[in-house]
Design an enzyme around this catalytic site. Structure first.
Site, short mmCIF file in Angstrom:
data_model
loop_
_atom_site.label_atom_id
_atom_site.label_comp_id
_atom_site.label_asym_id
_atom_site.label_seq_id
_atom_site.Cartn_x
_atom_site.Cartn_y
_atom_site.Cartn_z
N LYS A 182 6.72 61.62 95.89
CA LYS A 182 7.36 61.43 94.59
C LYS A 182 7.98 60.04 94.58
O LYS A 182 9.01 59.81 95.19
CB LYS A 182 8.45 62.48 94.33
CG LYS A 182 8.88 62.46 92.87
CD LYS A 182 10.25 63.03 92.61
CE LYS A 182 11.36 62.06 92.83
NZ LYS A 182 11.39 60.86 91.95
N GLU B 54 11.12 57.39 89.75
CA GLU B 54 10.72 57.49 88.34
C GLU B 54 10.93 56.15 87.63
O GLU B 54 10.49 55.95 86.51
CB GLU B 54 11.51 58.61 87.64
CG GLU B 54 13.02 58.40 87.53
CD GLU B 54 13.79 58.79 88.80
OE1 GLU B 54 13.16 58.88 89.88
OE2 GLU B 54 15.02 58.97 88.72
N ARG B 55 11.59 55.21 88.32
CA ARG B 55 11.87 53.92 87.67
C ARG B 55 10.78 52.88 87.91
O ARG B 55 10.71 51.89 87.22
CB ARG B 55 13.22 53.39 88.16
CG ARG B 55 14.34 54.36 87.82
CD ARG B 55 15.67 53.73 87.93
NE ARG B 55 16.37 54.15 89.13
CZ ARG B 55 17.60 53.74 89.43
NH1 ARG B 55 18.23 52.90 88.63
NH2 ARG B 55 18.18 54.17 90.52
N GLU C 223 29.05 50.49 97.54
CA GLU C 223 27.82 49.68 97.64
C GLU C 223 27.56 49.13 96.23
O GLU C 223 27.38 49.89 95.29
CB GLU C 223 26.65 50.58 98.07
CG GLU C 223 25.34 49.84 98.21
CD GLU C 223 24.16 50.75 98.56
OE1 GLU C 223 24.12 51.91 98.12
OE2 GLU C 223 23.26 50.28 99.29
N PHE D 238 13.93 53.20 94.12
CA PHE D 238 13.30 52.21 93.24
C PHE D 238 13.16 50.84 93.88
O PHE D 238 12.38 50.00 93.42
CB PHE D 238 14.11 52.08 91.93
CG PHE D 238 15.31 51.16 92.06
CD1 PHE D 238 15.16 49.78 91.90
CD2 PHE D 238 16.57 51.65 92.35
CE1 PHE D 238 16.26 48.92 92.03
CE2 PHE D 238 17.66 50.80 92.49
CZ PHE D 238 17.51 49.42 92.34
N CYS E 297 18.52 47.66 100.74
CA CYS E 297 19.47 48.46 101.53
C CYS E 297 20.01 47.65 102.70
O CYS E 297 21.03 47.96 103.27
CB CYS E 297 18.81 49.72 102.04
SG CYS E 297 17.47 49.36 103.15
P1 NAD Z 1 18.57 57.21 94.25
O1 NAD Z 1 19.26 58.04 95.26
O2 NAD Z 1 19.15 57.13 92.88
O3 NAD Z 1 17.07 57.75 94.04
C1 NAD Z 1 16.23 58.00 95.13
C2 NAD Z 1 15.32 59.19 94.81
O4 NAD Z 1 16.10 60.37 94.68
C3 NAD Z 1 14.54 59.02 93.51
O5 NAD Z 1 13.22 59.45 93.75
C4 NAD Z 1 15.26 59.92 92.53
O6 NAD Z 1 14.38 60.51 91.61
C5 NAD Z 1 15.90 60.97 93.41
N1 NAD Z 1 17.23 61.39 92.92
C6 NAD Z 1 18.22 60.59 92.44
N2 NAD Z 1 19.32 61.31 92.17
C7 NAD Z 1 19.03 62.59 92.47
C8 NAD Z 1 19.77 63.81 92.43
N3 NAD Z 1 21.04 63.83 92.01
N4 NAD Z 1 19.16 64.94 92.83
C9 NAD Z 1 17.89 64.91 93.28
N5 NAD Z 1 17.15 63.79 93.33
C10 NAD Z 1 17.69 62.64 92.95
O7 NAD Z 1 18.37 55.78 94.88
P2 NAD Z 1 17.85 54.46 94.17
O8 NAD Z 1 18.89 53.97 93.21
O9 NAD Z 1 16.47 54.65 93.69
O10 NAD Z 1 17.78 53.47 95.42
C11 NAD Z 1 18.86 52.66 95.82
C12 NAD Z 1 19.59 53.29 96.98
O11 NAD Z 1 18.69 53.51 98.06
C13 NAD Z 1 20.66 52.38 97.56
O12 NAD Z 1 21.80 53.15 97.86
C14 NAD Z 1 20.04 51.82 98.83
O13 NAD Z 1 20.95 51.42 99.82
C15 NAD Z 1 19.23 52.99 99.27
N6 NAD Z 1 18.15 52.59 100.16
C16 NAD Z 1 18.30 52.86 101.48
C17 NAD Z 1 17.33 52.45 102.38
C18 NAD Z 1 17.49 52.72 103.84
O14 NAD Z 1 16.50 52.66 104.56
N7 NAD Z 1 18.69 53.02 104.30
C19 NAD Z 1 16.18 51.80 101.91
C20 NAD Z 1 16.05 51.56 100.54
C21 NAD Z 1 17.05 51.96 99.67
#
Ligand code: NAD
Length: 522
Positions: free
Chosen positions: A195, A198-199, A403, A171, A303
């Site tokens: 994909k 969803e947020r 985090e 998101f 991140c």
């Molecule tokens: P998230 O893991 O909750 O969601 C990311 C994606 O995964 C979404 O599309 C979501 O629908 C899907 N998802 C979530 N939980 C799932 C599950 N249990 N099973 C299958 N799919 C699932 O992450 P977020 O809250 O949207 O983003 C924040 C996180 O992303 C932070 O930890 C941040 O550090 C990380 N991030 C990392 C980078 C990088 O390059 N290292 C860049 C941006 C964000």
């Protein structure tokens, strides 16, 4: 049905306020260059984080709809894979121009759905746009190699597309992360199913519209919606050959292992805890501004946010000044003039951040600046957390181990550079790190010994530009970081190498006996 029904329909028509939307429309999905209404009964409500007003409902696409996206992408691949790289490059040039034209509209969608300030949302778009610009160099990046390996014999390499590939996005960068994937995946000849989170899928929907306008044929870029079920579908679908994931560790580690077990290529960037080591010889004013910007910008939801300060020696005396500057930041709706940071993404996220601050208090840390309970007058119902600084933190505390992903800076004290390096290296994450010093030798020692994959020297957020690659380390990447996003490694991820060895001899073979030993190239 228009993708941008709530987000404006032209480059100059988009929301510029957090006012309640009178006629809320559902977000469509995108297949065959068409915006479609899902037949699902399962929706995820999307609220403006500054007001908690409903913005749109995001469908969870049905299995039939997800299968239709795969069928469309498979069909498109048959012709797209053989399209000339110059044709793909021309489309990418147009895509770049259209993103520039729609820059404000994309940013407005991000401010409305994700909450970050309009100025910061423009940066979100720019960092993705730069990947699209770099992808325009595809004819150069896709060139193979050739060597005459023996008399009349040569070996050549080709980089071929994989087929249908998928991207699963977080998101916090609604434009940048889709743009880490769309340009590189498609310019290399693959077809992509994206994909978005969803947020906040609005920016991805606008990008889909722009991809269509740029001339991508039907099925080359598709956008589907959902959460766990859509992700599991992607991981189980044999036609999908590679998965790009950016997000948290829980989802990412699961996606990496399941996707890999199913024989797919997976690149996965995960969570972080980025430290800055501050030396007494640094430029204090530059350091104070850099850390305040990098810890609290985007409400800490980056991140690469600098969330952890390691104060070496007397620099701990600078904390009151740091707190003064943090306190001066304006927390407000992202469309408001002068807003420095907006709300966090959801009420749940706010509550989680506040409970981590409370745990630090219980565990004996000092809350030097407390952002809990803050509300801007105009937006009392948003998910607000103002800048918070926690001092005297130790590595055993929960606020250090997790985090936080909010506008919270945790500060630890050490006496020497060696202690700072050991402390940072003991952390399980290794996304980014920074050092503030005027000493070249100190910076060199740090650079050599530190394990984090992206190092800033007097630079608080050292995200590499797209001609390099995003090189996190340790638990901030799955699979040991073997497949990184964008740059040459990004091209490599989305292509299969083929090496061809050919013998073209004009002379007739003279020997009547077959050679059965391995050639020794003498
Ligand atoms: P998230 O893991 O909750 O969601 C990311 C994606 O995964 C979404 O599309 C979501 O629908 C899907 N998802 C979530 N939980 C799932 C599950 N249990 N099973 C299958 N799919 C699932 O992450 P977020 O809250 O949207 O983003 C924040 C996180 O992303 C932070 O930890 C941040 O550090 C990380 N991030 C990392 C980078 C990088 O390059 N290292 C860049 C941006 C964000």
């Amino acid at each position: 049905l228009n993708a941008a029904s709530v987000l404006g329909t032209t480059a100059t028509d988009f929301p510029t306020t957090h006012d309640k939307i009178q006629e809320v429309k559902d977000t469509p999905y995108f297949i065959d260059n068409k915006f479609l209404t899902s037949s699902t009964t399962r929706f995820i409500d999307l609220h403006d984080p500054a007001t908690n007003n409903l913005v749109t409902r995001v469908p969870q696409n049905t299995e039939e709809e997800l299968k239709a996206a795969v069928a469309s992408a498979q069909k498109a691949f048959e012709t797209w894979r053989t399209t000339s790289v110059f044709h793909r490059q021309q489309i990418m040039f147009k895509f770049v121009a259209l993103i520039r034209e729609n820059w404000d509209r994309l940013a407005a969608s991000i401010t409305l759905e994700q909450g970050k300030t309009f100025a910061d949302a423009k940066g979100d778009v720019l960092r993705g746009l730069q990947v699209a610009e770099a992808a325009c160099a595809a004819p150069e990046l896709l060139k193979g190699e050739v060597l005459e390996v023996a008399k009349d014999m040569e070996t050549r390499t080709y980089r071929e597309p994989l087929g249908v590939v998928a991207a699963i996005c977080p998101f916090n960068f609604p434009a940048m992360i889709p743009l880490w994937c769309i340009p590189i995946a498609t310019v290399t000849g693959n077809t992509l199913i994206l994909k978005p989170s969803e947020r906040d899928p609005g920016a991805a929907m606008i990008l889909a519209e722009l991809a269509h306008k740029a001339g991508f044929p039907e099925g080359v870029v598709s956008v589907v919606h959902g959460a766990h079920d859509a992700v599991n579908f992607i991981l189980d679908e044999p036609a999908i050959k590679a998965v790009s994931f950016v997000g948290g560790n829980k989802a990412g580690e699961y996606i990496f292992s399941k996707g890999s077990a199913n024989g797919k290529r997976v690149q996965a960037n995960l969570g972080a805890k980025n430290h800055a080591a501050v030396l007494p010889d640094c430029n204090k004013n530059q350091f104070l501004n850099a850390v305040v910007g990098a810890a609290f910008g985007a409400a800490g939801q980056r991140c690469m946010a600098l969330s952890t300060l390691v104060l070496v020696g007397e620099t701990k005396e600078w904390l009151p000044e740091l707190a003064e500057r943090a306190k001066a930041l304006q927390v407000n709706g992202g469309f408001e003039d002068g807003a420095d940071l907006g709300p966090v993404i959801s009420p749940h996220s706010k509550q989680r951040i506040e409970s981590l601050i409370a745990s630090a208090e219980t565990e004996g840390a000092t809350i030097l600046l407390d952002g809990r309970g803050f509300k801007p007058a105009k937006y009392p119902d948003g998910n607000w957390v103002a800048p918070t600084i926690i001092a005297n933190v130790t590595p055993e505390m929960q606020c250090y181990k997790e985090e936080i992903f909010g506008p919270v800076l945790v500060c630890l004290n050490v006496d020497t550079l060696d202690e700072a390096i050991d402390l940072i290296n003991a952390n399980e994450y290794g996304n980014g790190v920074a050092i503030f010093t005027r000493s070249g030798p100190t910076a060199e020692t740090f650079r050599r010994r530190i394990e984090a994959g992206q190092v800033g020297i007097n630079v608080p957020i050292p995200v590499p530009l797209p001609m390099f690659s995003f090189t996190g380390n340790k638990r901030s990447v799955a699979g040991g970081g073997a497949s990184t996003f964008y740059g040459r490694p990004g091209i490599n991820f989305y292509t299969q190498q083929k090496t061809v060895t050919a013998l073209w001899s004009s002379a007739d073979a003279i020997s009547k006996k077959a050679d059965v030993a391995m050639p020794t190239h003498n």
